[in-house]
Write a protein that holds these residues in place. Structure first.
Motif, PDB file in Angstrom:
ATOM      1  N   TYR A  99       0.846  -1.177   0.000  1.00 54.91           N
ATOM      2  CA  TYR A  99       0.000   0.000   0.000  1.00 54.91           C
ATOM      3  C   TYR A  99       0.891   1.240   0.000  1.00 54.91           C
ATOM      4  O   TYR A  99       1.973   1.229   0.590  1.00 54.91           O
ATOM      5  CB  TYR A  99      -0.896   0.003   1.242  1.00 54.91           C
ATOM      6  CG  TYR A  99      -1.714  -1.254   1.388  1.00 54.91           C
ATOM      7  CD1 TYR A  99      -1.179  -2.390   1.976  1.00 54.91           C
ATOM      8  CD2 TYR A  99      -3.023  -1.302   0.915  1.00 54.91           C
ATOM      9  CE1 TYR A  99      -1.914  -3.557   2.082  1.00 54.91           C
ATOM     10  CE2 TYR A  99      -3.773  -2.461   1.024  1.00 54.91           C
ATOM     11  CZ  TYR A  99      -3.211  -3.581   1.609  1.00 54.91           C
ATOM     12  OH  TYR A  99      -3.944  -4.740   1.714  1.00 54.91           O
ATOM     13  N   TYR A 100       0.394   2.279  -0.668  1.00 54.76           N
ATOM     14  CA  TYR A 100       1.186   3.493  -0.792  1.00 54.76           C
ATOM     15  C   TYR A 100       0.328   4.730  -0.587  1.00 54.76           C
ATOM     16  O   TYR A 100      -0.845   4.757  -0.980  1.00 54.76           O
ATOM     17  CB  TYR A 100       1.829   3.576  -2.178  1.00 54.76           C
ATOM     18  CG  TYR A 100       2.777   2.450  -2.488  1.00 54.76           C
ATOM     19  CD1 TYR A 100       2.340   1.301  -3.147  1.00 54.76           C
ATOM     20  CD2 TYR A 100       4.115   2.534  -2.120  1.00 54.76           C
ATOM     21  CE1 TYR A 100       3.215   0.262  -3.419  1.00 54.76           C
ATOM     22  CE2 TYR A 100       4.999   1.504  -2.392  1.00 54.76           C
ATOM     23  CZ  TYR A 100       4.541   0.366  -3.041  1.00 54.76           C
ATOM     24  OH  TYR A 100       5.409  -0.656  -3.311  1.00 54.76           O
ATOM     25  N   ALA A 101       0.928   5.745  -0.015  1.00 51.78           N
ATOM     26  CA  ALA A 101       0.280   7.048   0.014  1.00 51.78           C
ATOM     27  C   ALA A 101       0.229   7.595  -1.411  1.00 51.78           C
ATOM     28  O   ALA A 101       1.118   7.316  -2.223  1.00 51.78           O
ATOM     29  CB  ALA A 101       1.065   8.001   0.911  1.00 51.78           C
ATOM     30  N   ASP A 102      -0.800   8.361  -1.708  1.00 45.67           N
ATOM     31  CA  ASP A 102      -0.953   8.907  -3.063  1.00 45.67           C
ATOM     32  C   ASP A 102       0.272   9.720  -3.474  1.00 45.67           C
ATOM     33  O   ASP A 102       0.654   9.726  -4.644  1.00 45.67           O
ATOM     34  CB  ASP A 102      -2.198   9.783  -3.136  1.00 45.67           C
ATOM     35  CG  ASP A 102      -3.480   8.967  -3.087  1.00 45.67           C
ATOM     36  OD1 ASP A 102      -4.546   9.555  -2.827  1.00 45.67           O
ATOM     37  OD2 ASP A 102      -3.418   7.744  -3.315  1.00 45.67           O
ATOM     38  N   SER A 103       0.883  10.380  -2.517  1.00 50.31           N
ATOM     39  CA  SER A 103       2.004  11.270  -2.824  1.00 50.31           C
ATOM     40  C   SER A 103       3.259  10.532  -3.283  1.00 50.31           C
ATOM     41  O   SER A 103       4.156  11.153  -3.863  1.00 50.31           O
ATOM     42  CB  SER A 103       2.342  12.127  -1.600  1.00 50.31           C
ATOM     43  OG  SER A 103       2.662  11.296  -0.493  1.00 50.31           O
ATOM     44  N   VAL A 104       3.313   9.214  -3.059  1.00 47.51           N
ATOM     45  CA  VAL A 104       4.525   8.475  -3.431  1.00 47.51           C
ATOM     46  C   VAL A 104       4.246   7.354  -4.437  1.00 47.51           C
ATOM     47  O   VAL A 104       5.194   6.691  -4.888  1.00 47.51           O
ATOM     48  CB  VAL A 104       5.230   7.875  -2.187  1.00 47.51           C
ATOM     49  CG1 VAL A 104       5.504   8.964  -1.159  1.00 47.51           C
ATOM     50  CG2 VAL A 104       4.421   6.737  -1.577  1.00 47.51           C
ATOM     51  N   LYS A 105       3.004   7.154  -4.789  1.00 45.30           N
ATOM     52  CA  LYS A 105       2.659   6.091  -5.740  1.00 45.30           C
ATOM     53  C   LYS A 105       3.410   6.284  -7.051  1.00 45.30           C
ATOM     54  O   LYS A 105       3.471   7.385  -7.589  1.00 45.30           O
ATOM     55  CB  LYS A 105       1.157   6.081  -6.000  1.00 45.30           C
ATOM     56  CG  LYS A 105       0.352   5.323  -4.976  1.00 45.30           C
ATOM     57  CD  LYS A 105      -1.124   5.327  -5.307  1.00 45.30           C
ATOM     58  CE  LYS A 105      -1.933   4.662  -4.220  1.00 45.30           C
ATOM     59  NZ  LYS A 105      -3.391   4.770  -4.459  1.00 45.30           N
ATOM     60  N   GLY A 106       3.969   5.189  -7.552  1.00 45.93           N
ATOM     61  CA  GLY A 106       4.704   5.249  -8.805  1.00 45.93           C
ATOM     62  C   GLY A 106       6.153   5.652  -8.641  1.00 45.93           C
ATOM     63  O   GLY A 106       6.949   5.537  -9.587  1.00 45.93           O
ATOM     64  N   ARG A 107       6.526   6.135  -7.452  1.00 48.46           N
ATOM     65  CA  ARG A 107       7.915   6.544  -7.206  1.00 48.46           C
ATOM     66  C   ARG A 107       8.599   5.665  -6.157  1.00 48.46           C
ATOM     67  O   ARG A 107       9.797   5.430  -6.260  1.00 48.46           O
ATOM     68  CB  ARG A 107       7.951   8.006  -6.736  1.00 48.46           C
ATOM     69  CG  ARG A 107       7.372   8.986  -7.736  1.00 48.46           C
ATOM     70  CD  ARG A 107       7.617  10.429  -7.302  1.00 48.46           C
ATOM     71  NE  ARG A 107       6.992  10.761  -6.038  1.00 48.46           N
ATOM     72  CZ  ARG A 107       7.653  11.203  -4.966  1.00 48.46           C
ATOM     73  NH1 ARG A 107       8.962  11.356  -5.009  1.00 48.46           N
ATOM     74  NH2 ARG A 107       6.998  11.506  -3.854  1.00 48.46           N
TER      75      ARG A 107
END
Length: 125
Positions: free
Chosen positions: A58-66
């Protein structure tokens, strides 16, 4: 029972770092691993979490994809790979554990029991 976070440092915008979270005194096999960060003057926030049972991430939206979270149970260690870093990623990063799964409330620090001491990540040119 101890968690040791490491791998922080100074990096330029667009750069990468890999944080490690090594456990000692207990096995990570049955614990979800969460990564949190706290910038100066701000609340601690959830960055990512990986469950123990099926490796769900799971990821926070601010770091998704990075950012990419992973774990190596044989080494009793969790990791957070951070790419395309931005100045707003600057913070002290902490790892923490909770039993088995991340759950819907994974981003709330209160639901995690054991915490590491934190490692500073500074993104600046």
């Amino acid at each position: 029972v101890q968690l040791q976070a490491s791998g922080g440092g100074l990096v330029q915008p667009g750069g990468s770092l890999r944080l490690s979270c090594e456990a000692s005194g207990f096995t990570l096999d049955y614990y979800a691993i969460g990564w949190f960060r706290q910038a100066p003057g701000k609340k601690r926030e959830g960055v990512s979490c990986i469950s123990s049972s099926d490796g769900s991430a799971y990821y926070a939206d601010s770091v998704k994809g990075r950012f990419t979270i992973s774990r190596d149970n044989a080494r009793n260690t969790g990791y957070l790979r951070m790419n395309s870093l931005k100045p707003e990623d600057t913070a002290v990063y902490y790892c923490a554990t909770r039993y088995l799964i991340c759950g819907r409330n994974w981003s709330y620090p209160i639901y995690f029991g054991s915490w590491g001491q934190g490692t500073l990540v500074t993104v600046s040119s």
